[in-house]
Design a protein around this motif. Structure first.
Motif, PDB file in Angstrom:
ATOM      1  N   LYS A 119      14.779  10.428  21.027  1.00 34.14           N
ATOM      2  CA  LYS A 119      13.495  10.459  20.348  1.00 34.14           C
ATOM      3  C   LYS A 119      13.674  10.994  18.931  1.00 34.14           C
ATOM      4  CE  LYS A 119      10.436  10.921  24.343  1.00 34.14           C
ATOM      5  NZ  LYS A 119       9.394  11.762  24.985  1.00 34.14           N
ATOM      6  N   ALA A 120      13.046  10.326  17.983  1.00 36.77           N
ATOM      7  CA  ALA A 120      13.163  10.706  16.579  1.00 36.77           C
ATOM      8  C   ALA A 120      11.785  10.926  15.973  1.00 36.77           C
ATOM      9  CB  ALA A 120      13.905   9.616  15.805  1.00 36.77           C
ATOM     10  N   ARG A 121      11.729  11.777  14.955  1.00 39.06           N
ATOM     11  CA  ARG A 121      10.512  11.962  14.183  1.00 39.06           C
ATOM     12  C   ARG A 121      10.492  10.947  13.042  1.00 39.06           C
ATOM     13  NH1 ARG A 121       7.596  16.525  15.515  1.00 39.06           N
ATOM     14  NH2 ARG A 121       5.966  15.233  14.597  1.00 39.06           N
ATOM     15  N   THR A 122       9.283  10.548  12.658  1.00 43.05           N
ATOM     16  CA  THR A 122       9.122   9.546  11.607  1.00 43.05           C
ATOM     17  C   THR A 122       8.547  10.189  10.359  1.00 43.05           C
ATOM     18  OG1 THR A 122       8.671   7.828  13.254  1.00 43.05           O
ATOM     19  CG2 THR A 122       8.062   7.340  10.972  1.00 43.05           C
ATOM     20  N   MET A 123       9.219   9.975   9.232  1.00 41.50           N
ATOM     21  CA  MET A 123       8.721  10.407   7.930  1.00 41.50           C
ATOM     22  C   MET A 123       8.389   9.161   7.114  1.00 41.50           C
ATOM     23  SD  MET A 123       8.884  13.807   7.843  1.00 41.50           S
ATOM     24  CE  MET A 123       8.868  14.261   6.106  1.00 41.50           C
ATOM     25  N   GLN A 124       7.223   9.170   6.504  1.00 42.48           N
ATOM     26  CA  GLN A 124       6.803   8.050   5.653  1.00 42.48           C
ATOM     27  C   GLN A 124       7.114   8.389   4.197  1.00 42.48           C
ATOM     28  OE1 GLN A 124       2.844   7.444   3.959  1.00 42.48           O
ATOM     29  NE2 GLN A 124       2.576   5.730   5.387  1.00 42.48           N
ATOM     30  N   TYR A 125       7.964   7.562   3.602  1.00 35.60           N
ATOM     31  CA  TYR A 125       8.334   7.707   2.189  1.00 35.60           C
ATOM     32  C   TYR A 125       7.540   6.668   1.409  1.00 35.60           C
ATOM     33  CZ  TYR A 125      11.452   7.421  -1.944  1.00 35.60           C
ATOM     34  OH  TYR A 125      11.979   7.400  -3.219  1.00 35.60           O
ATOM     35  N   MET A 126       6.578   7.126   0.611  1.00 29.34           N
ATOM     36  CA  MET A 126       5.722   6.236  -0.167  1.00 29.34           C
ATOM     37  C   MET A 126       5.955   6.545  -1.641  1.00 29.34           C
ATOM     38  SD  MET A 126       1.566   5.902   0.064  1.00 29.34           S
ATOM     39  CE  MET A 126       0.591   5.008  -1.150  1.00 29.34           C
ATOM     40  N   ALA A 127       6.645   5.635  -2.344  1.00 31.59           N
ATOM     41  CA  ALA A 127       7.029   5.857  -3.726  1.00 31.59           C
ATOM     42  C   ALA A 127       6.160   5.029  -4.658  1.00 31.59           C
ATOM     43  CB  ALA A 127       8.500   5.497  -3.928  1.00 31.59           C
ATOM     44  N   LEU A 128       5.730   5.662  -5.746  1.00 32.33           N
ATOM     45  CA  LEU A 128       4.877   4.997  -6.723  1.00 32.33           C
ATOM     46  C   LEU A 128       5.523   5.067  -8.099  1.00 32.33           C
ATOM     47  CD1 LEU A 128       2.582   7.069  -4.907  1.00 32.33           C
ATOM     48  CD2 LEU A 128       1.427   4.944  -5.514  1.00 32.33           C
ATOM     49  N   SER A 129       5.655   3.928  -8.741  1.00 36.36           N
ATOM     50  CA  SER A 129       6.165   3.844 -10.099  1.00 36.36           C
ATOM     51  C   SER A 129       4.996   3.587 -11.031  1.00 36.36           C
ATOM     52  CB  SER A 129       7.191   2.709 -10.215  1.00 36.36           C
ATOM     53  OG  SER A 129       7.601   2.533 -11.554  1.00 36.36           O
ATOM     54  N   ASP A 130       4.834   4.457 -12.026  1.00 35.42           N
ATOM     55  CA  ASP A 130       3.715   4.339 -12.958  1.00 35.42           C
ATOM     56  C   ASP A 130       2.377   4.362 -12.217  1.00 35.42           C
ATOM     57  OD1 ASP A 130       3.073   4.374 -15.596  1.00 35.42           O
ATOM     58  OD2 ASP A 130       3.266   2.223 -15.934  1.00 35.42           O
ATOM     59  N   GLY A 131       2.331   5.093 -11.105  1.00 33.91           N
ATOM     60  CA  GLY A 131       1.111   5.244 -10.331  1.00 33.91           C
ATOM     61  C   GLY A 131       0.889   4.192  -9.259  1.00 33.91           C
ATOM     62  N   ARG A 132       1.729   3.140  -9.236  1.00 32.13           N
ATOM     63  CA  ARG A 132       1.517   2.010  -8.326  1.00 32.13           C
ATOM     64  C   ARG A 132       2.622   1.935  -7.279  1.00 32.13           C
ATOM     65  NH1 ARG A 132      -3.699   0.095  -9.311  1.00 32.13           N
ATOM     66  NH2 ARG A 132      -4.102   0.180 -11.549  1.00 32.13           N
ATOM     67  N   ILE A 133       2.290   1.372  -6.127  1.00 28.33           N
ATOM     68  CA  ILE A 133       3.231   1.302  -5.012  1.00 28.33           C
ATOM     69  C   ILE A 133       4.505   0.559  -5.409  1.00 28.33           C
ATOM     70  CG2 ILE A 133       2.078  -0.770  -4.092  1.00 28.33           C
ATOM     71  CD1 ILE A 133       3.780   2.001  -2.013  1.00 28.33           C
ATOM     72  N   ALA A 134       5.643   1.181  -5.163  1.00 27.62           N
ATOM     73  CA  ALA A 134       6.949   0.580  -5.453  1.00 27.62           C
ATOM     74  C   ALA A 134       7.776   0.399  -4.195  1.00 27.62           C
ATOM     75  CB  ALA A 134       7.725   1.442  -6.456  1.00 27.62           C
ATOM     76  N   GLU A 135       7.667   1.353  -3.278  1.00 30.02           N
ATOM     77  CA  GLU A 135       8.472   1.272  -2.053  1.00 30.02           C
ATOM     78  C   GLU A 135       7.810   2.048  -0.934  1.00 30.02           C
ATOM     79  OE1 GLU A 135      12.859   2.488  -0.203  1.00 30.02           O
ATOM     80  OE2 GLU A 135      12.359   3.001  -2.275  1.00 30.02           O
ATOM     81  N   LEU A 136       7.938   1.520   0.257  1.00 28.03           N
ATOM     82  CA  LEU A 136       7.610   2.244   1.482  1.00 28.03           C
ATOM     83  C   LEU A 136       8.849   2.252   2.350  1.00 28.03           C
ATOM     84  CD1 LEU A 136       5.674   3.455   3.697  1.00 28.03           C
ATOM     85  CD2 LEU A 136       5.489   1.110   4.537  1.00 28.03           C
ATOM     86  N   ALA A 137       9.130   3.404   2.955  1.00 28.21           N
ATOM     87  CA  ALA A 137      10.179   3.467   3.964  1.00 28.21           C
ATOM     88  C   ALA A 137       9.692   4.357   5.101  1.00 28.21           C
ATOM     89  CB  ALA A 137      11.484   4.016   3.384  1.00 28.21           C
ATOM     90  N   LEU A 138       9.948   3.926   6.314  1.00 29.39           N
ATOM     91  CA  LEU A 138       9.738   4.763   7.491  1.00 29.39           C
ATOM     92  C   LEU A 138      11.113   5.233   7.933  1.00 29.39           C
ATOM     93  CD1 LEU A 138       7.100   2.595   9.396  1.00 29.39           C
ATOM     94  CD2 LEU A 138       6.688   4.585   7.926  1.00 29.39           C
ATOM     95  N   ASP A 139      11.360   6.528   7.822  1.00 27.29           N
ATOM     96  CA  ASP A 139      12.666   7.121   8.093  1.00 27.29           C
ATOM     97  C   ASP A 139      12.639   7.856   9.418  1.00 27.29           C
ATOM     98  OD1 ASP A 139      13.536   6.287   5.551  1.00 27.29           O
ATOM     99  OD2 ASP A 139      12.766   8.109   4.621  1.00 27.29           O
ATOM    100  N   TRP A 140      13.704   7.715  10.190  1.00 27.03           N
ATOM    101  CA  TRP A 140      13.755   8.342  11.509  1.00 27.03           C
ATOM    102  C   TRP A 140      14.871   9.379  11.556  1.00 27.03           C
ATOM    103  CZ3 TRP A 140      13.580   2.712  11.719  1.00 27.03           C
ATOM    104  CH2 TRP A 140      12.262   2.249  11.829  1.00 27.03           C
ATOM    105  N   PHE A 141      14.489  10.601  11.937  1.00 25.54           N
ATOM    106  CA  PHE A 141      15.428  11.714  11.985  1.00 25.54           C
ATOM    107  C   PHE A 141      15.398  12.379  13.358  1.00 25.54           C
ATOM    108  CE2 PHE A 141      13.795  11.613   7.549  1.00 25.54           C
ATOM    109  CZ  PHE A 141      14.971  11.248   6.907  1.00 25.54           C
ATOM    110  N   ALA A 142      16.554  12.917  13.753  1.00 26.94           N
ATOM    111  CA  ALA A 142      16.666  13.653  15.009  1.00 26.94           C
ATOM    112  C   ALA A 142      17.633  14.813  14.788  1.00 26.94           C
ATOM    113  CB  ALA A 142      17.166  12.749  16.130  1.00 26.94           C
ATOM    114  N   GLN A 143      17.379  15.921  15.451  1.00 32.62           N
ATOM    115  CA  GLN A 143      18.277  17.063  15.336  1.00 32.62           C
ATOM    116  C   GLN A 143      19.153  17.163  16.576  1.00 32.62           C
ATOM    117  OE1 GLN A 143      17.057  20.684  13.313  1.00 32.62           O
ATOM    118  NE2 GLN A 143      17.660  21.892  15.097  1.00 32.62           N
ATOM    119  N   ALA A 144      20.444  17.297  16.349  1.00 26.07           N
ATOM    120  CA  ALA A 144      21.387  17.463  17.451  1.00 26.07           C
ATOM    121  C   ALA A 144      21.348  18.907  17.949  1.00 26.07           C
ATOM    122  CB  ALA A 144      22.797  17.096  16.990  1.00 26.07           C
TER     123      ALA A 144
END
Length: 448
Positions: A119-144
């Motif tokens: 099971k992993a946690r999800t982080m939403q990376y929402m990047a804006l260039s000049d105030g406008r949407i440039a990239e979305l990423a859903l990143d999954w992390f888990a701790q060992a």
């Protein structure tokens, strides 16, 4: 934070190739290793035939098999992915203001690693260039179980003119490639690990340069930071800083591309009421957002000066606000409506960020929904199809964070309004978007 190259936030991930034998004869003398990840020419996207200067295998700390019995409790202070609810980053990339909202989403994602369900946690990376949407990423992390944090993949969507241009950089551990360590349990100088290890898709190799550092945080010194050097697929390198309570703290430098922490919650949260000067600033900025004029711009500047004099403001946010207010003043003087709309949007975004320190995240996210709904109305009235598409996308992505805490009946009304706006945006029908925007604003008012 996902360990992406800043250039990839507004561009396309580069390819690489893994060769199990030594590199070609031309580079074998330079690097006699059994593994070769070829350097890729960034301008052409083609392999150069030269091997990347990889660290010796003996320095790698990510070669063991991690055990994940408590994987969703990510408490590593240098990558506290289940502790920090939202981090705001600012800076500049390719000469444009760059801003990121990095947010923990509710729930978990189950990823299969060699037959094991992790099971992993999800982080939403929402990047804006000049105030406008440039990239979305859903990143999954888990701790060992040993405290190290592992990166289990990401869904990437790169945007152009408000619509998805490509999904380069997407990968999933167990399918595309292996799980990748993004932070050791107790990093030491000289440690080497690969936060991304899928040649031909994503690849990075990190070397820890220094530990036990103190860095200037948004609201004071932060102890226990580390600096790492990251090798990218095009053979270039850059330094990154990670700090307790924030995770990834800064990338790049003020002379080139820069992405650094503006503030984070709960790390920078402060008990107490919203300062009166910040309330006044919010009102003045709302007026300039609705209509950038000489009068509204001057009032916003005066309100900002009063707030900055009254409260402690992170230096990065000060620089951003000064830059955006200056841009607003120039646009108004030049009667450049498009530039004025963009600058007013960025000023509004900065002001909402400042409220994070004093207000619950759910309230700030509601403010962001309202901000984007108003921006949608402004852009639709201007007939700006690309901006309307981006506004709807930004609303949808912010709604992904807000919806879980919204009562079902009120959430359904917002869902319906967003579906209507999505149809208008996809059809490039700004008139229809202008007609639908009031319905969304009403639904958001009922949901708040």
């Amino acid at each position: 934070m996902n360990n992406r190259n800043l250039a990839a936030a507004v561009g396309v991930a580069l390819g690489a190739a893994l060769v199990t034998s030594a590199c070609d004869a031309g580079s074998a003398g330079k690097q006699a290793r059994s593994e070769c990840v070829q350097i890729v020419d960034e301008s052409t996207g083609k392999k150069t035939g030269d091997c990347m200067p990889l660290a010796p295998k003996k320095d790698r700390v990510d070669l063991g098999k991690p055990a994940f019995s408590r994987s969703t409790s990510i408490t590593n202070p240098l990558h506290p992915s289940s502790e920090v609810k939202q981090v705001i980053y600012g800076g500049h990339v390719d000469g444009k203001p760059f801003r990121t909202e990095f947010t923990l989403l509710p729930g978990t994602k189950t990823i299969t690693l060699k037959g094991e369900q992790v099971k992993a946690r999800t982080m939403q990376y929402m990047a804006l260039s000049d105030g406008r949407i440039a990239e979305l990423a859903l990143d999954w992390f888990a701790q060992a179980d040993d405290g190290s944090v592992w990166y289990l993949g990401e869904d990437v969507f790169n945007y152009r003119d408000g619509v998805v241009a490509d999904t380069e950089g997407t990968w999933l551990a167990g399918k595309t490639g292996p799980a990748a360590m993004i932070m050791p349990a107790m990093p030491e100088t000289g440690d080497v690990y690969r936060p991304e290890n899928v040649p031909e898709v994503v690849f990075e190799e990190v070397t820890v340069k220094a530990t036990g550092q103190t860095v200037d945080g948004p609201y004071g010194p932060v102890k226990g930071a580390i600096t790492v050097n990251e090798l990218h697929m095009d053979g270039t390198r850059e330094d990154k800083v990670f700090a307790p309570g924030y995770g990834e703290f800064s990338t790049g430098n003020a002379q080139g591309d820069l992405e650094a922490v503006s503030l984070a919650v709960p790390t920078d949260a402060k008990a107490g009421p919203l300062p009166g000067e910040l309330t006044a600033l919010s009102g003045a900025v709302r007026a300039v957002h609705d209509g950038p004029t000489d009068a509204t711009a001057r009032k916003a500047r005066a309100a900002w000066d009063a707030y900055e004099a009254s409260d402690r403001v992170p230096r990065l946010l000060v620089r951003q606000m000064e830059h955006d207010l200056d841009a607003l003043t120039r646009a108004v003087a030049a009667q450049d409506a498009g530039a004025g709309r963009g600058a007013a949007l960025r000023v509004a975004q900065n002001t909402v960020d400042l409220r994070l320190r004093y207000e619950p995240l759910v309230s700030v996210e509601a403010d962001r929904m309202d901000l984007w709904a108003h921006q949608l109305t402004i852009d639709a009235d201007a007939g700006d199809k690309g901006s309307v598409a981006g506004d709807v996308t930004s609303l949808e992505l912010t709604w992904d964070r807000v919806r879980p805490g919204t009562p079902a009946d009120k959430a359904a009304a917002v869902d319906d309004a967003l579906r209507e706006l999505r149809e208008a945006a996809d059809g490039k029908d700004t008139a229809a978007a202008a007609k639908s925007a009031p319905r969304l604003l009403a639904a958001l008012g009922a949901a708040s």
